[in-house]
Write a protein that holds these residues in place. Structure first.
Motif, short mmCIF file in Angstrom:
data_model
loop_
_atom_site.label_atom_id
_atom_site.label_comp_id
_atom_site.label_asym_id
_atom_site.label_seq_id
_atom_site.Cartn_x
_atom_site.Cartn_y
_atom_site.Cartn_z
N ARG A 167 0.86 -1.19 0.00
CA ARG A 167 0.00 0.00 0.00
C ARG A 167 0.89 1.23 0.00
N TRP A 168 0.72 2.05 -1.01
CA TRP A 168 1.50 3.28 -1.16
C TRP A 168 0.60 4.47 -0.90
N VAL A 169 1.01 5.35 0.03
CA VAL A 169 0.25 6.55 0.37
C VAL A 169 1.03 7.77 -0.10
N MET A 170 0.37 8.61 -0.88
CA MET A 170 1.05 9.77 -1.46
C MET A 170 0.96 10.99 -0.53
N PRO A 171 1.93 11.89 -0.64
CA PRO A 171 1.93 13.09 0.21
C PRO A 171 1.03 14.18 -0.34
N ASP A 172 0.68 15.14 0.53
CA ASP A 172 0.05 16.37 0.05
C ASP A 172 1.14 17.31 -0.43
N TRP A 173 0.73 18.46 -0.96
CA TRP A 173 1.68 19.42 -1.52
C TRP A 173 1.58 20.76 -0.79
N TYR A 174 1.51 20.71 0.53
CA TYR A 174 1.47 21.96 1.29
C TYR A 174 2.87 22.53 1.53
N ARG A 207 5.63 20.21 1.48
CA ARG A 207 6.48 19.32 0.71
C ARG A 207 5.72 18.93 -0.56
N TRP A 208 6.39 18.29 -1.47
CA TRP A 208 5.72 17.77 -2.65
C TRP A 208 6.28 16.39 -2.93
N GLY A 209 5.50 15.58 -3.60
CA GLY A 209 5.99 14.24 -3.86
C GLY A 209 5.02 13.43 -4.70
N TYR A 210 5.43 12.22 -4.99
CA TYR A 210 4.65 11.37 -5.88
C TYR A 210 5.11 9.93 -5.73
N ARG A 224 8.66 9.29 -3.70
CA ARG A 224 9.66 10.35 -3.73
C ARG A 224 9.04 11.63 -3.19
N MET A 225 9.82 12.35 -2.35
CA MET A 225 9.35 13.58 -1.75
C MET A 225 10.49 14.57 -1.65
N ASP A 226 10.11 15.86 -1.63
CA ASP A 226 11.09 16.92 -1.46
C ASP A 226 10.37 18.14 -0.93
#
Length: 249
Positions: free
Chosen positions: A222-229, A231-234, A245-247
């Motif tokens: 199960r992969w959970v993606m981040p929000d873009w507040y 940080r950003w990622g995919y 990946r996040m940054d």
């Protein structure tokens, strides 16, 4: 050095919870650079809900809506397929805007064959079954009669309702225990079993991570993606598997 388009072929990208709005230009700029630098030349981009902070209908007049449609349409014209699944903030997005952005609308959930792996795609809010207040609200808001009524309201009324809904949502989060707003693991296992999927990709909870669930003796991702507040990622997948990946923005 950014990878060439040919190097990005054979890869599929997943994003969610960008919450784009004219009020947050940093996230919008990061998104457009992501499309150009990372996604261009890939097999597909899946947007799994809450692309926008709010969506009052396909007459939504924020500048970011028009700019995003233009960028996504260009991506599709260049050969990368774009898919969109509704989130809890943009469930009123309909066929007119989808056609303008040249993206295909997907039901929630959707099961795909992702490089040979049966993969289930969801926004993720229906997995949060412990949050009964939200689930009741979601049921009412998504009812066809409610949606039809909202589409008929003047735009100014819909804008006011969207502001009130955002404020109410933020206030409700303060009162709820954090674990209530996360997914229910039993529900995750249930949908993986029901959909006969070996992988689940979703957003909504803003808790980026990789999890492993055991379903009938089989390990499922199960992969959970981040929000873009802040940080950003995919999540990006190819024939060898997936990576989160996040940054910082």
């Amino acid at each position: 050095m950014n990878p060439s388009p040919s190097a990005r072929a054979g890869r599929t990208f997943f994003i969610a919870d960008l919450h784009l709005t004219d009020e947050r230009p940093a996230a919008t700029g990061r998104f457009f650079r992501f499309l150009q630098d990372e996604v261009a030349g890939a097999d597909a981009l899946y947007i799994l809900g809450d692309l926008f902070e709010a969506w009052i209908g396909d007459d939504h007049d924020e500048r970011v809506a028009g700019d995003t449609a233009e960028r996504l349409a260009a991506l599709t014209k260049a050969g990368t397929r774009v898919y969109f699944m509704h989130g809890n903030r943009d469930f009123l997005l309909a066929e007119r805007y989808a056609a303008r952005a040249r993206m295909a609308l997907l039901p929630d959930p959707t099961r795909i064959d992702l490089y040979g792996v049966p993969t289930l795609l969801m926004h993720g809010d229906t997995l949060c079954t412990d949050d009964t207040a939200y689930q009741n609200f979601r049921h009412r808001a998504r009812h066809p009669l409610t949606r039809a009524l909202l589409h008929r309201l003047p735009r100014a009324w819909r804008q006011r309702l969207a502001r009130e809904a955002r404020a109410g949502s933020e206030a409700a989060k303060v009162r709820k225990a954090a674990e209530i707003m996360d997914v229910n693991v039993d529900e995750v296992v249930r949908v993986l079993r029901e959909q006969q999927a070996r992988r689940l990709i979703h957003g909504h909870t803003h808790r980026p991570a990789q999890h492993v669930h055991h379903v009938d003796g089989r390990a499922c991702e199960r992969w959970v993606m981040p929000d873009w507040y802040t940080r950003w990622g995919y999540v990006v997948c190819d024939a060898t598997g997936c990576t989160l990946r996040m940054d910082a923005l």
